[in-house]
Each structure stands twice: as structure tokens, then as C-alpha cells.
Motif scaffolding. Structure first.
Motif, short mmCIF file in Angstrom:
data_model
loop_
_atom_site.label_atom_id
_atom_site.label_comp_id
_atom_site.label_asym_id
_atom_site.label_seq_id
_atom_site.Cartn_x
_atom_site.Cartn_y
_atom_site.Cartn_z
N ASN A 81 35.41 41.51 37.48
CA ASN A 81 35.53 40.08 37.16
C ASN A 81 36.12 39.30 38.33
O ASN A 81 35.71 38.15 38.59
CB ASN A 81 36.39 39.90 35.90
CG ASN A 81 35.73 40.48 34.66
OD1 ASN A 81 34.50 40.53 34.57
ND2 ASN A 81 36.52 40.93 33.71
N SER A 82 37.07 39.89 39.05
CA SER A 82 37.65 39.21 40.20
C SER A 82 36.63 39.05 41.33
O SER A 82 36.60 38.01 42.00
CB SER A 82 38.87 39.98 40.71
OG SER A 82 39.95 39.86 39.82
N GLN A 84 33.42 38.80 40.91
CA GLN A 84 32.50 37.74 40.48
C GLN A 84 33.12 36.37 40.70
O GLN A 84 32.45 35.42 41.11
CB GLN A 84 32.15 37.95 39.00
CG GLN A 84 31.03 37.07 38.49
CD GLN A 84 31.50 35.74 37.94
OE1 GLN A 84 32.68 35.59 37.59
NE2 GLN A 84 30.61 34.76 37.85
N GLN A 85 34.43 36.27 40.47
CA GLN A 85 35.14 35.02 40.71
C GLN A 85 35.17 34.69 42.21
O GLN A 85 35.02 33.53 42.61
CB GLN A 85 36.57 35.12 40.17
CG GLN A 85 37.34 33.81 40.19
CD GLN A 85 38.76 33.97 39.63
OE1 GLN A 85 39.15 35.04 39.17
NE2 GLN A 85 39.53 32.90 39.69
N LEU A 86 35.31 35.72 43.03
CA LEU A 86 35.30 35.53 44.48
C LEU A 86 33.94 34.97 44.92
O LEU A 86 33.87 34.08 45.78
CB LEU A 86 35.58 36.86 45.17
CG LEU A 86 35.93 36.84 46.66
CD1 LEU A 86 37.25 36.11 46.90
CD2 LEU A 86 36.01 38.26 47.20
N GLU A 87 32.87 35.48 44.32
CA GLU A 87 31.53 34.95 44.61
C GLU A 87 31.39 33.51 44.14
O GLU A 87 30.87 32.65 44.87
CB GLU A 87 30.47 35.83 43.94
CG GLU A 87 29.03 35.38 44.20
CD GLU A 87 28.02 36.24 43.48
OE1 GLU A 87 27.22 36.91 44.15
OE2 GLU A 87 28.04 36.24 42.22
N GLN A 88 31.87 33.23 42.94
CA GLN A 88 31.80 31.87 42.41
C GLN A 88 32.54 30.87 43.30
O GLN A 88 32.12 29.71 43.44
CB GLN A 88 32.41 31.82 41.00
CG GLN A 88 31.42 32.14 39.89
CD GLN A 88 31.98 31.74 38.53
OE1 GLN A 88 33.19 31.77 38.29
NE2 GLN A 88 31.09 31.36 37.63
N LYS A 89 33.61 31.31 43.91
CA LYS A 89 34.39 30.43 44.77
C LYS A 89 33.79 30.28 46.16
O LYS A 89 34.31 29.53 46.99
CB LYS A 89 35.83 30.94 44.88
CG LYS A 89 36.64 30.77 43.59
CD LYS A 89 38.10 31.18 43.79
CE LYS A 89 38.93 30.85 42.56
NZ LYS A 89 40.38 31.13 42.77
N GLN A 109 27.92 38.99 38.62
CA GLN A 109 27.71 38.93 40.08
C GLN A 109 26.23 38.70 40.35
O GLN A 109 25.36 39.36 39.77
CB GLN A 109 28.18 40.24 40.72
CG GLN A 109 28.39 40.17 42.22
CD GLN A 109 29.82 39.77 42.58
OE1 GLN A 109 30.72 39.93 41.77
NE2 GLN A 109 30.01 39.26 43.78
N VAL A 267 42.60 36.70 44.62
CA VAL A 267 41.45 35.85 44.29
C VAL A 267 41.89 34.59 43.56
O VAL A 267 41.37 33.49 43.79
CB VAL A 267 40.42 36.64 43.46
CG1 VAL A 267 39.31 35.73 42.95
CG2 VAL A 267 39.83 37.78 44.29
N GLU A 268 42.87 34.73 42.68
CA GLU A 268 43.35 33.57 41.92
C GLU A 268 43.93 32.50 42.84
O GLU A 268 43.82 31.30 42.55
CB GLU A 268 44.40 34.02 40.90
CG GLU A 268 43.82 34.79 39.72
CD GLU A 268 44.88 35.28 38.76
OE1 GLU A 268 46.08 34.99 39.01
OE2 GLU A 268 44.54 35.96 37.79
N LYS A 272 38.44 27.13 45.72
CA LYS A 272 36.99 27.13 45.79
C LYS A 272 36.56 26.42 47.07
O LYS A 272 37.09 25.38 47.43
CB LYS A 272 36.40 26.41 44.57
CG LYS A 272 34.88 26.50 44.49
CD LYS A 272 34.36 25.97 43.16
CE LYS A 272 32.87 26.16 43.05
NZ LYS A 272 32.33 25.72 41.75
#
Length: 275
Positions: A81-82, A84-89, A109, A267-268, A272
Motif C-alpha cells: 500500500n505504501s 502504491q501511495q508512492l506511485e500516486q504521489k 500499483q 512515504v507519508e 505529492k
């Protein structure tokens, strides 16, 4: 949280991310090696043995009756999940995974290359027909009720530590179309990654700012090759995993610890990207 990792990502915002078995252990899928890069159990079946020996195939599929359900039920964990969040950002140029569990895709992802294939598919090695793994699993379970009821400790990638039984009694399903050998659509040890898959990954590495390795000892050359390529391209390498990696001598930064403890807060804290 790791300030050096935050700084690395800030300075190299288009990452080539290479992941290994350490990303999926929290989802209940065992890994192959210990923190020293040594095998935890006997090495898995070799490609040549699987293709040339009926007994090797009987043993593989018998053990799979126990091990595959664990893989099929596995779900993404906080590491997936982290990422995927890294990709989103906006920090992931490409993710290449050595895992065959498809958990990165389940986490959402988008840019994923399954370097070693995918375990949820079965392929005929004669006519190239593809089957759903669950379909083949159920066929073999129906043919082998005595094996389907056995229990054993789970092993990596849908295997199980089943020993001391007569595998000669196991009935293996062949291709429904041509009678050819069925094999999970993954790269077994001793086989080669398809060339186009490697070329596609290297193209993405060329466009990336640096490489971030997560959860892999890199003891298998198919993954380590990208670190060697990055070194030749002058791109920095960061590893995040427990214990030794094959790239320790060429890494710009080595983070040895629990992946989720380092990756999640990192990641948090990343903003972005604005384009």
C-alpha cells in the motif's frame, strides 16, 4: 522514518523500484532466504527437472495442493500500500517485482513489470494455452483426494514442505487442448526471464533517476542485473531490506531493518509532486 531515504527520493523523484519476497512476508507468504542471503530450506524445483521428469511434476503439483491456497488468499500489506501511495504521489517511474503473487497490482500499483511471471496463471508448454490457476488446482484436487487432505508447512510461492509421501500416486493434469505439460506461468529457477521483459525494464531504468531495492537480497542475478546496469549508468542505488544484499558494495545507501517501519512513515512525509 528515514531522513536519508526522504532526501534520496526528493533528489531522485523518478524511481525505478525493484521489489522482492520481503515485501510479501507480512501477507503470509514465506521468503526463500535468511538475512545472510542463505537458503532457509531446500531450493525449489528447477525448470529442467520440471520439464523432463514426471516425478518432479508430481511432487510439485502435490505440494501445490497445500501451498497454492495460501497464495490465492494472500492480500496486500502495508508495504504494498505504501508503494502504491508512492506511485500516486509521483515518485515511481517503474516498479519491477521479482514476486509472482500479484499483490502490487491488488494494491492498485499501475506501473508494474512481473519479472518472474505470475503464479495465478498456468501455461501449456506445448501450445501456449493459458489457464486460471484456481481451475487447474481444483482439477488436481478432484483427481487426488488423498493428497488434497494432507497438511504441511507453507513454503514460498505456493509450495509446501510436504515430504515422506509417495508422489508416484499423484495424477497430474495435462493441457485440455493438446495434452502438453502444464506449468505455472512463472520463471522457475534455472530458466531465463523472457528477453523482452528485461529490455522493457532496462528502458524504464534508463529513464529513472535512481534505483530503490525493497525486500530483496538480490542473490538471484535476474534482479541483481538492474543494480549492475544502474551502476554502469551512474545512477544511485538504495537498498531497504533485512540483512545482506548482493549490491551492498555498490549501494549509495543501505537501510537494514523492518521495511514497513522505515517505508511507511517515509512515504507519508513525502509531498505529492507538482507537475
Amino acid at each position: 522514518m528515514s531522513q536519508p531515504l526522504i532526501d534520496f527520493i526528493h533528489n531522485h523523484p523518478q524511481l525505478f523500484i525493484l521489489t522482492g519476497a520481503g515485501c510479501s512476508t507480512s501477507s503470509g507468504i514465506p521468503d526463500y532466504r535468511d538475512k545472510h542471503g542463505q537458503w532457509k530450506r531446500s531450493p525449489p524445483v528447477q525448470h529442467r527437472d520440471f520439464m523432463t521428469s514426471l516425478l518432479a511434476r508430481q511432487r510439485f503439483w502435490a505440494r501445490s495442493l497445500i501451498g497454492w491456497p495460501l497464495m490465492a488468499k494472500a492480500r496486500p500489506n502495508a508495504v504494498h500500500n505504501s508503494l502504491q501511495q508512492l506511485e500516486q504521489k509521483g515518485y515511481c517511474q517503474q516498479l519491477v517485482t521479482q514476486n509472482v503473487d500479484r499483490l502490487h497490482q491488488q494494491a492498485g500499483q499501475q506501473q508494474v513489470i512481473d519479472l518472474h511471471g505470475r503464479s495465478d496463471q498456468v501455461r501449456c508448454m506445448e501450445c501456449d494455452q493459458h489457464y486460471d490457476r484456481n481451475h487447474i488446482h481444483q482439477q488436481m484436487a478432484d483427481l487426488n483426494p488423498a493428497f488434497a487432505g494432507l497438511t504441511a508447512a507453507a513454503a514460498p510461492d505456493g509450495d509446501a514442505d510436504l515430504e515422506g509421501v509417495d508422489f508416484n500416486r499423484f495424477q497430474v493434469t495435462d493441457c485440455e487442448l493438446c495434452g502438453g505439460i502444464l506449468k505455472p506461468n512463472v520463471v522457475f529457477f534455472g530458466d531465463n526471464v523472457p528477453k523482452q521483459r528485461v529490455f522493457d525494464a532496462i528502458d524504464q531504468l534508463q529513464q529513472a533517476d535512481g534505483i530503490l531495492v525493497i525486500g530483496s537480497s538480490l542473490m538471484v542475478y535476474s534482479g541483481f542485473r538492474f543494480c549492475k546496469q544502474a551502476q554502469q549508468m551512474g545512477k544511485p542505488i538504495v537498498t531497504l531490506t533485512r540483512g545482506k544484499t548482493r549490491a551492498d558494495d555498490i549501494s549509495s545507501l543501505k537501510l537494514d531493518g523492518e521495511i514497513s517501519d522505515i517505508l511507511l512513515p517515509t512515504v507519508e512525509l513525502l509531498p505529492k509532486q507538482q507537475y
